[in-house]
Structures are given as structure tokens and as C-alpha cells.
Design a protein around this motif. Structure first.
Motif, PDB file in Angstrom:
ATOM      1  N   GLY A  36      84.126  47.655  14.737  1.00  0.00           N
ATOM      2  CA  GLY A  36      83.992  46.217  14.751  1.00  0.00           C
ATOM      3  C   GLY A  36      85.855  46.139  14.673  1.00  0.00           C
ATOM      4  O   GLY A  36      86.210  46.284  13.463  1.00  0.00           O
ATOM      5  N   GLN A  40      84.299  44.105  11.093  1.00  0.00           N
ATOM      6  CA  GLN A  40      83.118  43.261  10.272  1.00  0.00           C
ATOM      7  C   GLN A  40      82.156  43.359  10.671  1.00  0.00           C
ATOM      8  O   GLN A  40      80.871  43.423  10.421  1.00  0.00           O
ATOM      9  CB  GLN A  40      83.743  41.991  11.724  1.00  0.00           C
ATOM     10  CG  GLN A  40      83.616  42.694  13.035  1.00  0.00           C
ATOM     11  CD  GLN A  40      83.703  41.393  13.954  1.00  0.00           C
ATOM     12  OE1 GLN A  40      84.351  40.714  13.868  1.00  0.00           O
ATOM     13  NE2 GLN A  40      82.834  42.024  15.170  1.00  0.00           N
ATOM     14  N   HIS A  41      81.747  44.898  11.228  1.00  0.00           N
ATOM     15  CA  HIS A  41      80.780  45.708  11.300  1.00  0.00           C
ATOM     16  C   HIS A  41      79.996  45.843  10.102  1.00  0.00           C
ATOM     17  O   HIS A  41      78.729  46.388   9.974  1.00  0.00           O
ATOM     18  CB  HIS A  41      80.726  46.723  11.532  1.00  0.00           C
ATOM     19  CG  HIS A  41      80.409  46.261  13.392  1.00  0.00           C
ATOM     20  ND1 HIS A  41      80.703  46.787  14.928  1.00  0.00           N
ATOM     21  CD2 HIS A  41      80.569  45.105  14.071  1.00  0.00           C
ATOM     22  CE1 HIS A  41      81.189  46.309  16.037  1.00  0.00           C
ATOM     23  NE2 HIS A  41      80.675  45.281  15.503  1.00  0.00           N
ATOM     24  N   GLY A  91      79.722  42.522  20.126  1.00  0.00           N
ATOM     25  CA  GLY A  91      79.319  42.592  18.702  1.00  0.00           C
ATOM     26  C   GLY A  91      77.507  42.118  18.541  1.00  0.00           C
ATOM     27  O   GLY A  91      77.231  42.997  17.735  1.00  0.00           O
ATOM     28  N   GLU A  95      74.672  45.062  16.731  1.00  0.00           N
ATOM     29  CA  GLU A  95      73.895  44.311  16.030  1.00  0.00           C
ATOM     30  C   GLU A  95      72.071  45.009  16.942  1.00  0.00           C
ATOM     31  O   GLU A  95      71.131  44.876  16.127  1.00  0.00           O
ATOM     32  CB  GLU A  95      73.617  42.407  16.018  1.00  0.00           C
ATOM     33  CG  GLU A  95      75.102  42.589  15.372  1.00  0.00           C
ATOM     34  CD  GLU A  95      74.726  40.901  15.414  1.00  0.00           C
ATOM     35  OE1 GLU A  95      73.614  39.655  15.363  1.00  0.00           O
ATOM     36  OE2 GLU A  95      76.229  39.784  15.257  1.00  0.00           O
TER      37      GLU A  95
END
Length: 338
Positions: A36, A40-41, A91, A95
Motif C-alpha cells: 500500500g 498502509q497495509h 485497498g 482487505e
């Protein structure tokens, strides 16, 4: 609660047999896709798996208990295969892949991501993002009439448009016909300014936007001028027989019982019809029953007709949309109990 979960995972990490796996990356772009933007992951992974992630150049090292590391390694390998085929993961898709991996379904990722519908003029690959969406596509391929009911953001209309464009390009149909009931928040066409096209365009704009994306503006306009693509309000379907066509009725929850019956009986030879809608968002006048909700009850037993329900798990918009849908469902459930 979260602190207890982290403590339990830490104990598991310390007591379990530890292992290490290395994911090899070809470029920095692949690292961004996997981890990410701004990594962010990382938080998502560490929240669900008792592993350490160590980026090192073009390597991503996974350390932790073998039963935690191995499925995550397999997930990264499958995602990399798809990235190298040109798929750009959102994203939300990441997820969903992480959720499947956590639930022990990592092997299903290949099945999900291998279902490529088409590539847009901008090079974007259109494929299902959830297994609910995949079931929806399979229903369209194997049935002549499909009713798809689900909340906003589940891709009901866009995927139907993609399947219609694919069928047209493969010469399975001769034309695409798109329609919507011209009923929104109590407005009627007669009260709107302009000529006929200007009156109906606001209702049909979401369909135009999807086709612009899938075909490009120039090709869409060309097809429309030739009558290969037709976009019109539902009322203008009356009296027609639609042969060799892929027909989509969008916002079907706003069709009356009479309109729904009229639409479904327009289907001709070598045609498919897809009806999409959200039965929690009915804009019909008070006392009028949703034709889509009624059709779902009446037609479900008929062979050749598929009924597909999508849920908040299939939402592919901002993650908050899922929470909004859940909150409203809970609120409506409480109201019904009172």
C-alpha cells in the motif's frame, strides 16, 4: 479487547515454532501494490497475523509462527502473479484477500482473480472483487434472466454493463439496451425543463458513466448513434420485443409491479436480461409495492431465472460504506421490532 488479542498473539509468537519466508519483488511498484501507499497495509496485516514484516530492497521477509507465515506468503505470491498480469489492486481488494487468507481460504484467491471480464480502453482490468460478485457473473453467464439485489457499492450495475459490453464485443448479442424507471424522490419528467433527452439524462447518467469507462466516450457515442446501444426510461420499453439483445434494468426497486412484468415479458430470442436494485431504497409513492421485490418472490422457483443477493461484504467502495450499511440494517431491524 484489542489489547488482549495482541497479548494472545504475542504469546503465540513466542511459544510457536518460528519460520521465515522471503517474497521476491521485481520493482518498487510491486512493493507499493503489496504494502500500500505509505505502507498502509502493514497495520492491516499486523492486526490479523502474528508476523513481522521486514522490507529489504526488493525483498519482503515474513517472520513468525509457521501457521501464520505460510498462508500470508501464499497470499502474497498469488497477488504478485496478478500484479504481473497487469491487475492493480485497490485497498478494498487487498482487505478482502487478507480476510480470505485469515479464514483459511487463500487457495480461492486464484479462482477469484482469474475471472477477467474485459480490459477498458485505459487498460484497467475488470474482474470480480468478491465471491459474491463472482457468483453474480456466473449467474449472468448461465441464465437468461438474472435479478440482482444488493446495497449500494456492490458493483451490481457496473458488472452487468461489463458483461453486456463483453457479449457485444464477442458478437453474442447485436445490441445493448439500458433502462431505468424515471422515478426519483417524487419527481416526474413532465416537470423537468428541456426536450425529451434533457429530461431523461439525469436519470440515466450513472449508466452513461459506466459505459464511458468501459468503452470510451467516442466508441460509446458511435454505438449510440448507430442504435447498437440504447439508453431510455423504462416506460419506453412497452410494446417492444427485444431479440439478440443484452437488456439491463437498473434501479429495479423503483419499477412498479406492472412495469416489472412488462419489462420481463419483452425478452426475445437470443437475449439476456439483468435487473439490478436495492430494495431498501424504494422511491415509489407510498402504497406502491416494489416490482423487483415482488418479482424476486414470484420468479425464484422458475428454471432459467437466477436470483442473486449481494451484501455489505461485497461492497467495493470506501470501507466506511460497509459500516454505514450495517448501521442502517441494524436500525431498520430495531424499528421493525417496535
Amino acid at each position: 479487547m484489542k489489547g488482549r488479542i495482541l497479548l494472545r498473539r504475542l504469546r503465540h509468537f513466542l511459544n510457536a515454532k518460528l519460520t521465515s519466508r522471503t517474497v521476491l519483488l521485481n520493482s518498487g511498484d510491486e512493493a507499493v501494490q503489496l504494502l500500500g501507499k505509505f505502507d498502509q497495509h502493514f497495520a492491516l496485516i499486523e492486526d490479523q497475523f502474528a508476523v513481522r514484516l521486514i522490507p529489504r530492497g526488493h525483498e519482503l521477509i515474513l517472520e513468525g509462527p509457521e501457521e501464520e507465515v505460510e498462508p500470508l506468503y501464499q497470499m502474497f505470491q498469488e497477488l504478485l502473479k496478478q500484479i504481473r498480469k497487469g491487475h492493480l489492486f485497490s485497498g478494498r481488494e487487498f482487505e478482502y484477500a487478507l480476510k480470505l487468507t485469515r479464514e483459511g481460504d487463500v487457495e480461492q484467491l486464484k479462482e477469484l482473480f482469474s475471472d477477467l471480464i474485459l480490459v477498458t480502453p485505459r487498460g484497467r482490468q475488470i474482474r470480480p472483487k468478491t465471491f459474491g460478485q463472482k457468483r453474480y457473473l456466473e449467474a449472468i453467464r448461465s441464465h437468461d434472466i438474472v435479478l440482482c439485489i444488493g446495497p449500494a457499492g456492490t458493483g451490481k450495475t457496473y458488472l452487468a454493463l461489463a458483461m453486456a459490453v463483453e457479449a457485444l464485443k464477442n458478437k453474442q448479442v447485436q445490441r445493448i439496451i439500458l433502462t431505468r424507471p424515471a422515478v426519483e424522490a417524487g419527481e416526474h419528467l413532465g416537470f423537468l425543463p428541456g426536450d425529451f433527452q434533457e429530461k431523461v439524462d439525469p436519470y440515466l447518467r450513472p449508466l452513461y458513466d459506466g459505459l464511458y469507462d468501459l468503452l470510451g466516450v467516442e466508441l460509446f457515442q458511435k454505438y449510440r448513434e448507430r442504435g447498437i446501444i440504447e439508453v431510455a426510461p423504462l416506460a419506453y420499453m412497452r410494446g417492444r420485443t427485444l431479440d439478440d439483445s443484452f437488456v439491463i434494468l437498473d434501479e429495479g426497486q423503483n419499477a412498479t409491479s406492472e412495469q416489472m412484468k412488462m419489462f420481463l415479458t419483452r425478452l426475445g430470442f437470443d437475449s439476456k436480461a439483468v435487473v439490478t436494485g436495492d430494495i431498501t431504497q424504494v422511491d415509489l409513492p407510498r402504497g406502491r409495492y416494489s416490482g423487483l421485490e415482488e418479482a424476486a418472490r414470484i420468479l425464484a422457483p422458475i428454471e432459467g431465472i437466477a436470483l442473486v443477493y449481494l451484501t455489505e461484504k461485497d461492497v467495493v467502495r470506501h470501507p466506511l460504506v460497509q459500516n454505514i450499511i450495517k448501521a442502517y440494517e441494524q436500525y431498520e431491524g430495531l424499528k421493525e421490532k417496535k
